[in-house]
Write a protein that holds these residues in place. Structure first.
Motif, short mmCIF file in Angstrom:
data_model
loop_
_atom_site.label_atom_id
_atom_site.label_comp_id
_atom_site.label_asym_id
_atom_site.label_seq_id
_atom_site.Cartn_x
_atom_site.Cartn_y
_atom_site.Cartn_z
N HIS A 239 16.33 -85.97 -13.49
CA HIS A 239 17.51 -85.60 -14.28
C HIS A 239 17.52 -86.11 -15.71
O HIS A 239 18.45 -85.81 -16.46
CB HIS A 239 18.79 -86.01 -13.55
CG HIS A 239 18.90 -85.40 -12.19
ND1 HIS A 239 19.25 -84.08 -11.98
CD2 HIS A 239 18.64 -85.91 -10.96
CE1 HIS A 239 19.23 -83.81 -10.69
NE2 HIS A 239 18.85 -84.89 -10.05
N TYR A 240 16.48 -86.83 -16.12
CA TYR A 240 16.40 -87.29 -17.51
C TYR A 240 14.96 -87.19 -17.99
O TYR A 240 14.06 -87.81 -17.42
CB TYR A 240 16.88 -88.74 -17.64
CG TYR A 240 18.35 -88.91 -17.32
CD1 TYR A 240 19.32 -88.67 -18.27
CD2 TYR A 240 18.75 -89.27 -16.03
CE1 TYR A 240 20.67 -88.81 -17.96
CE2 TYR A 240 20.09 -89.41 -15.71
CZ TYR A 240 21.05 -89.18 -16.68
OH TYR A 240 22.38 -89.31 -16.38
N GLY A 241 14.74 -86.37 -19.02
CA GLY A 241 13.44 -86.33 -19.68
C GLY A 241 13.47 -87.36 -20.79
O GLY A 241 14.13 -87.16 -21.82
N MET A 242 12.83 -88.50 -20.57
CA MET A 242 13.02 -89.69 -21.41
C MET A 242 14.51 -90.02 -21.39
O MET A 242 15.04 -90.34 -20.34
CB MET A 242 12.46 -89.48 -22.82
CG MET A 242 10.95 -89.25 -22.82
SD MET A 242 10.17 -89.16 -24.43
CE MET A 242 10.29 -90.85 -25.00
N GLY A 243 15.22 -89.90 -22.51
CA GLY A 243 16.65 -90.22 -22.52
C GLY A 243 17.53 -89.00 -22.62
O GLY A 243 18.72 -89.11 -22.90
N THR A 244 16.94 -87.82 -22.39
CA THR A 244 17.69 -86.57 -22.55
C THR A 244 18.05 -85.99 -21.19
O THR A 244 17.17 -85.71 -20.38
CB THR A 244 16.86 -85.54 -23.35
OG1 THR A 244 16.48 -86.11 -24.60
CG2 THR A 244 17.66 -84.27 -23.59
N ALA A 245 19.34 -85.83 -20.95
CA ALA A 245 19.80 -85.25 -19.68
C ALA A 245 19.31 -83.81 -19.56
O ALA A 245 19.18 -83.10 -20.56
CB ALA A 245 21.32 -85.30 -19.61
N GLU A 246 19.05 -83.38 -18.34
CA GLU A 246 18.48 -82.05 -18.12
C GLU A 246 19.33 -80.94 -18.71
O GLU A 246 18.81 -79.96 -19.25
CB GLU A 246 18.26 -81.82 -16.62
CG GLU A 246 19.53 -81.94 -15.80
CD GLU A 246 19.31 -81.67 -14.32
OE1 GLU A 246 18.25 -81.14 -13.97
OE2 GLU A 246 20.20 -81.99 -13.52
N TRP A 247 20.65 -81.09 -18.64
CA TRP A 247 21.53 -80.03 -19.13
C TRP A 247 21.48 -79.88 -20.65
O TRP A 247 21.83 -78.84 -21.20
CB TRP A 247 22.97 -80.26 -18.67
CG TRP A 247 23.59 -81.55 -19.16
CD1 TRP A 247 23.58 -82.75 -18.52
CD2 TRP A 247 24.30 -81.74 -20.39
NE1 TRP A 247 24.24 -83.70 -19.28
CE2 TRP A 247 24.69 -83.11 -20.43
CE3 TRP A 247 24.64 -80.92 -21.46
CZ2 TRP A 247 25.41 -83.66 -21.50
CZ3 TRP A 247 25.36 -81.46 -22.53
CH2 TRP A 247 25.73 -82.82 -22.53
N ARG A 248 21.01 -80.92 -21.34
CA ARG A 248 20.87 -80.84 -22.79
C ARG A 248 19.55 -80.22 -23.20
O ARG A 248 19.38 -79.79 -24.35
CB ARG A 248 20.99 -82.24 -23.41
CG ARG A 248 22.35 -82.90 -23.22
CD ARG A 248 22.40 -84.25 -23.89
NE ARG A 248 22.17 -84.13 -25.33
CZ ARG A 248 21.76 -85.13 -26.10
NH1 ARG A 248 21.48 -86.31 -25.55
NH2 ARG A 248 21.60 -84.95 -27.39
N ALA A 249 18.58 -80.21 -22.28
CA ALA A 249 17.24 -79.74 -22.63
C ALA A 249 16.90 -78.38 -22.04
O ALA A 249 16.00 -77.70 -22.55
CB ALA A 249 16.20 -80.77 -22.15
N ALA A 250 17.56 -77.99 -20.96
CA ALA A 250 17.20 -76.77 -20.25
C ALA A 250 18.42 -75.86 -20.08
O ALA A 250 19.44 -76.29 -19.54
CB ALA A 250 16.61 -77.10 -18.88
N LYS A 251 18.30 -74.63 -20.55
CA LYS A 251 19.39 -73.68 -20.37
C LYS A 251 19.60 -73.40 -18.89
O LYS A 251 20.73 -73.22 -18.44
CB LYS A 251 19.06 -72.37 -21.11
CG LYS A 251 20.15 -71.33 -21.03
CD LYS A 251 21.42 -71.80 -21.74
CE LYS A 251 22.49 -70.70 -21.75
NZ LYS A 251 23.75 -71.19 -22.35
N SER A 252 18.50 -73.38 -18.13
CA SER A 252 18.58 -73.21 -16.68
C SER A 252 17.88 -74.37 -16.01
O SER A 252 16.65 -74.39 -15.91
CB SER A 252 17.92 -71.89 -16.25
OG SER A 252 17.84 -71.83 -14.84
N PRO A 253 18.63 -75.37 -15.56
CA PRO A 253 18.02 -76.52 -14.89
C PRO A 253 17.72 -76.29 -13.41
O PRO A 253 17.39 -77.23 -12.69
CB PRO A 253 19.06 -77.63 -15.08
CG PRO A 253 20.36 -76.90 -15.15
CD PRO A 253 20.08 -75.57 -15.78
N ALA A 254 17.81 -75.04 -12.95
CA ALA A 254 17.42 -74.72 -11.57
C ALA A 254 15.91 -74.49 -11.59
O ALA A 254 15.42 -73.35 -11.57
CB ALA A 254 18.16 -73.47 -11.08
#
Length: 412
Positions: A239-254
């Protein structure tokens, strides 16, 4: 997880016993036994996964997972060992005995252990830089782990790879890769070789949610799908790419749906039995149909690396909440104690043995010498296909053991 049936594998009656994990009921007296005898018992347990599988373009596997007291004990021991190893690595890093990058896996142990339970060492695994526990699961030793982390000769990569470059080819483990996402096309290459050889094995190529947007993932997946390669792409979504939450990095986190034309499965990556069931299903599917994506819903307790405190982009309450509700080691502990497979004291004794084994391995690793300076130039080229170096004194050095001033080179 809930036990839906307990059946003796040696019995033909097929009788079952409903026994949810939340109910601290006791086995009948005939099933109460010591830790040693229960661990060798032929009793079959059928346990329901804590959450249902969510599928994309495929039928999900059954939630009912067959296991045994012996396997559950091995799951506890292996995950507890991995947990202790990573905590010890944290201390060694803070003591400056480990230098450079160091990415810890505590919290995600169920993925490594559950995967191993479903496959053989002839199957291949390739992963990113959070690789210590995967290496241990592939048959690596504590000494090899700690020696490599401290840059010593006894390390699995002779002390030259460090935390991010563990390797054990003879057991089907191909690293340990520091470039984000680069292991995915390599994993598909391994799967190509497996299909070419017709050896009925598969490759699991693991990556994090932070690598899930890499273009090379989709290029490799396209080729794997075209050629029906036995490649299983495993997104370990913490759920975190380094310090970036998935929802901030991926339009579709599925992420299990990201393959579009490639089927996918979302798995509770904190449930070792769910991981085992999913990986067993994935192997069978890939051998018949080609690639599949597994999204392991998991969580790391440490920050991205040792340079990241892990508390600036998430709350301490979030971390402690996952520990209390979903911790993979504690889930297995509850199964073992609630079904009288092992007592709390027996499990604590195992943890004491693990601490001792880890401490002994660290002491041994500290005794291992650093690599010789000449090792800097070895293992660069395949033997006989390197570069010949000639110094101004006329000395020739194969594969560059030592460099003299005013050198020139020619390819062999």
């Amino acid at each position: 997880m809930a036990v839906s049936r307990l059946a003796s594998s040696s019995s033909s009656s097929g009788s079952s016993l409903v026994k949810p994990i939340s109910a601290a009921l006791s086995f009948t007296s005939s099933l109460r036994r010591s830790l040693s005898s229960s661990a060798d018992d032929s009793t079959t347990l059928t346990i329901e996964t804590s959450l249902p599988f969510t599928s994309h373009n495929c039928d999900p596997p059954s939630r009912a997972v067959e296991t045994s007291p012996k396997e559950l004990m091995s799951f506890f021991r292996e995950m507890a060992l991995m947990r202790r190893m990573e905590i010890a690595a944290d201390s060694l890093y803070k003591a400056k005995l480990i230098r450079g990058f160091c990415h810890l896996y505590d919290g995600q142990e169920a993925v490594a252990v559950g995967m191993e339970a479903a496959i053989t060492k002839k199957d291949c695994i390739i992963t990113a830089y959070r690789d210590h526990c995967t290496f241990l699961g592939r048959g690596g030793t504590l000494l090899e782990v700690f020696a490599e982390l401290m840059g010593r000769q006894a390390g699995c990569s002779k002390g030259k790879g460090g935390s991010m470059h563990f390797y054990k080819k003879e057991n089907g483990f191909y690293g340990g890769h520091g470039i984000v996402g680069a292991q995915i096309p390599l994993g598909c290459g391994l799967a190509f070789a497996q299909k070419y050889s017709k050896d009925e094995t598969v490759t699991f190529a693991s990556y994090g949610d932070g690598a899930a947007n890499q273009g090379q993932l989709f290029e490799a997946l396209n080729m794997a799908a075209l050629w029906d390669l036995p490649a299983i792409l495993v997104c370990e979504n913490n759920h975190y790419g380094m310090g970036t939450a998935e929802w901030r990095a991926a339009k579709s986190p599925a992420y299990y749906k990201r393959g579009d034309y490639v089927p996918g499965l979302k798995v509770d990556g904190m449930d070792v039995l769910a991981v085992k069931q999913a990986c067993k299903f994935a192997k069978e599917y890939a051998l018949k149909n080609g690639p599949l994506i597994l999204e392991m819903d998991t969580y790391r307790y440490h920050g991205h690396s040792m340079s990241d405190p892990g508390s600036t982009y998430r709350t301490r309450d979030e971390i402690s909440g996952v520990r209390q509700e979903r911790d993979p080691v504690e889930r297995v502990r509850k199964l073992l104690t609630s079904h009288d497979i092992a007592s709390e004291k027996e499990l604590k004794d195992i943890e004491k043995e693990i601490r001792k084994a880890v401490d002994e391995a660290i002491a041994q690793a500290k005794e291992s010498p650093m690599p010789e300076p000449s090792e800097l130039f070895t293992n660069v080229y395949v033997k006989g296909y390197g570069v010949e170096m000639v110094g101004d004194r006329g000395a020739t050095f194969q594969d560059g053991v030592t460099f003299l001033p005013k050198i020139y080179s020619r390819h062999l």
